[in-house]
Design a protein around this motif. Sequence first.
Motif, PDB file in Angstrom:
ATOM      1  N   TYR A  11      33.067   1.381 -21.172  1.00 56.58           N
ATOM      2  CA  TYR A  11      31.658   1.567 -21.544  1.00 56.58           C
ATOM      3  C   TYR A  11      30.755   1.176 -20.376  1.00 56.58           C
ATOM      4  O   TYR A  11      31.159   0.412 -19.512  1.00 56.58           O
ATOM      5  N   HIS A  12      29.541   1.664 -20.414  1.00 59.45           N
ATOM      6  CA  HIS A  12      28.546   1.271 -19.412  1.00 59.45           C
ATOM      7  C   HIS A  12      27.648   0.195 -20.006  1.00 59.45           C
ATOM      8  O   HIS A  12      27.320   0.239 -21.189  1.00 59.45           O
TER       9      HIS A  12
ATOM     10  N   LEU B 173      24.287  -1.264 -20.885  1.00 60.13           N
ATOM     11  CA  LEU B 173      23.018  -0.578 -21.161  1.00 60.13           C
ATOM     12  C   LEU B 173      21.872  -1.556 -21.278  1.00 60.13           C
ATOM     13  O   LEU B 173      22.042  -2.717 -21.649  1.00 60.13           O
TER      14      LEU B 173
ATOM     15  N   SER C 108      28.544   2.490 -30.538  1.00 61.80           N
ATOM     16  CA  SER C 108      27.528   1.636 -29.927  1.00 61.80           C
ATOM     17  C   SER C 108      26.157   1.760 -30.583  1.00 61.80           C
ATOM     18  O   SER C 108      25.378   0.805 -30.599  1.00 61.80           O
TER      19      SER C 108
ATOM     20  N   ARG D  56      26.853  -2.763 -24.701  1.00 60.25           N
ATOM     21  CA  ARG D  56      27.077  -1.316 -24.617  1.00 60.25           C
ATOM     22  C   ARG D  56      26.098  -0.579 -25.531  1.00 60.25           C
ATOM     23  O   ARG D  56      26.264   0.609 -25.811  1.00 60.25           O
TER      24      ARG D  56
ATOM     25  N   THR E 183      28.953  13.137 -25.180  1.00 59.33           N
ATOM     26  CA  THR E 183      28.431  11.865 -24.635  1.00 59.33           C
ATOM     27  C   THR E 183      29.333  11.310 -23.527  1.00 59.33           C
ATOM     28  O   THR E 183      28.832  10.986 -22.444  1.00 59.33           O
ATOM     29  N   PRO E 184      30.661  11.193 -23.743  1.00 61.19           N
ATOM     30  CA  PRO E 184      31.499  10.683 -22.647  1.00 61.19           C
ATOM     31  C   PRO E 184      31.364  11.536 -21.394  1.00 61.19           C
ATOM     32  O   PRO E 184      31.329  11.007 -20.278  1.00 61.19           O
TER      33      PRO E 184
ATOM     34  N   TYR F   5      28.174  10.592 -19.509  1.00 58.17           N
ATOM     35  CA  TYR F   5      28.333   9.328 -18.756  1.00 58.17           C
ATOM     36  C   TYR F   5      29.196   9.540 -17.510  1.00 58.17           C
ATOM     37  O   TYR F   5      28.904   8.996 -16.441  1.00 58.17           O
TER      38      TYR F   5
HETATM   39  O1  C5P Z   1      30.131   3.898 -28.657  1.00 56.87           O
HETATM   40  P1  C5P Z   1      30.341   5.357 -28.800  1.00 56.87           P
HETATM   41  O2  C5P Z   1      31.640   5.672 -29.525  1.00 56.87           O
HETATM   42  O3  C5P Z   1      29.203   6.085 -29.381  1.00 56.87           O
HETATM   43  O4  C5P Z   1      30.502   5.918 -27.327  1.00 56.87           O
HETATM   44  C1  C5P Z   1      30.992   7.205 -27.059  1.00 56.87           C
HETATM   45  C2  C5P Z   1      31.364   7.307 -25.599  1.00 56.87           C
HETATM   46  O5  C5P Z   1      30.190   7.252 -24.778  1.00 56.87           O
HETATM   47  C3  C5P Z   1      32.236   6.179 -25.074  1.00 56.87           C
HETATM   48  O6  C5P Z   1      33.611   6.450 -25.306  1.00 56.87           O
HETATM   49  C4  C5P Z   1      31.900   6.166 -23.595  1.00 56.87           C
HETATM   50  O7  C5P Z   1      32.588   7.210 -22.925  1.00 56.87           O
HETATM   51  C5  C5P Z   1      30.433   6.522 -23.592  1.00 56.87           C
HETATM   52  N1  C5P Z   1      29.586   5.321 -23.572  1.00 56.87           N
HETATM   53  C6  C5P Z   1      29.489   4.585 -22.401  1.00 56.87           C
HETATM   54  N2  C5P Z   1      28.708   3.458 -22.382  1.00 56.87           N
HETATM   55  C7  C5P Z   1      28.018   3.074 -23.471  1.00 56.87           C
HETATM   56  C8  C5P Z   1      28.086   3.813 -24.671  1.00 56.87           C
HETATM   57  C9  C5P Z   1      28.886   4.944 -24.681  1.00 56.87           C
HETATM   58  O8  C5P Z   1      30.097   4.936 -21.378  1.00 56.87           O
HETATM   59  N3  C5P Z   1      27.263   1.982 -23.411  1.00 56.87           N
END
Ligand code: C5P
Length: 316
Positions: free
Chosen positions: A42-43, A45, A153, A169, A196-197, A200
């Motif tokens: 995760y990144h 945030l 997240s 995250r 979404t992935p 990112y």
């Molecule tokens: O948390 P969620 O399942 O919604 O996140 C989906 C994807 O988005 C994660 O698997 C990751 O690839 C990316 N993500 C991220 N950093 C975050 C939130 C999501 O890289 N803070």
Amino acid sequence: MTEAWRPGDDDERRGATGPVRVRVPAKVNLHLGVGPLRRDGYHELNTVYHAISIYDELTARRGDTLTLTMEGEGTGELALDDSNLVIRAAHALAGYAGVMPHARLHLRKQIPLAGGLAGGSADAAATLVACDALWGTGLSRDELAGIAADLGSDVPFLIHGGTALGTGRGEAISPVLARPTSWHWVVAIADGGLSTPQAYRELDRLRETGAAGPALGSTDALLGALRQRDPRVLARTLGNDLQDAALSLRPSLATTLKAGEAAGALAGIVSGSGPTCVFLTADAADAERVAAELAAAEVCRQVRTAHGPVHGARIT
Ligand code: C5P
């Protein structure tokens, strides 16, 4: 943990006997600051979430098994099996509370799939709130938020709603306290979604090659603007580090953003990981005008107006 309990006709003391209906909003990020990639994938945030008046609705009824049906946005596209966040949320709550995950769930979707408006997360939040009432598990908001964070997240924010700071995250939420103000938005919903992935990953790639714009950094300017209650001031502080990535994956979004600003919006940004674009307007009447002009420009699948902040997942 509470004692194992099965909802059924023989025990009506706990939980709801009739249907439980929960309405849950979409979210936009007024500020989406993306930090480095962490070891867990995760990144980090630094974001300001804002709940807007586009809603999904989840109805939970008693049943002998766990079933999910749906209507509206994404019907026929969205899998209704164990991969669905609604089903995963019901199992997560039942497992935590020690009850059987039995319910008939029905979802009415208006939030587009993979649109950057956290529709899936919203549905997971709605499921936690609805099943908690249906099964009488009576968890605190903090306990629900803990289960929510494991599901995604954005899920804790969708339980919370309003305007809130998200860190970690994105799952660590603290409310932004501001005098009540309604902000008026025009929402341009695109054809098709963005992953979404993938967004990112694209941001990481752009940063590695030096092609990404400077990172947003602190939320201070945006939080100050929220307190001033002037949409022209807020417009100057909206920002999204994922916007370059969304534009790189879907270059046509640049046309949508330009069309919204040409139609008289104060500012436009990509919502979350896109492809939905949101435009801040001066007031409700202005939002209607901008929406009509943007619809006439035919740069997206659907144009809607919305206001925020609104409540998170709530029983209606
Ligand atoms: O948390 P969620 O399942 O919604 O996140 C989906 C994807 O988005 C994660 O698997 C990751 O690839 C990316 N993500 C991220 N950093 C975050 C939130 C999501 O890289 N803070």
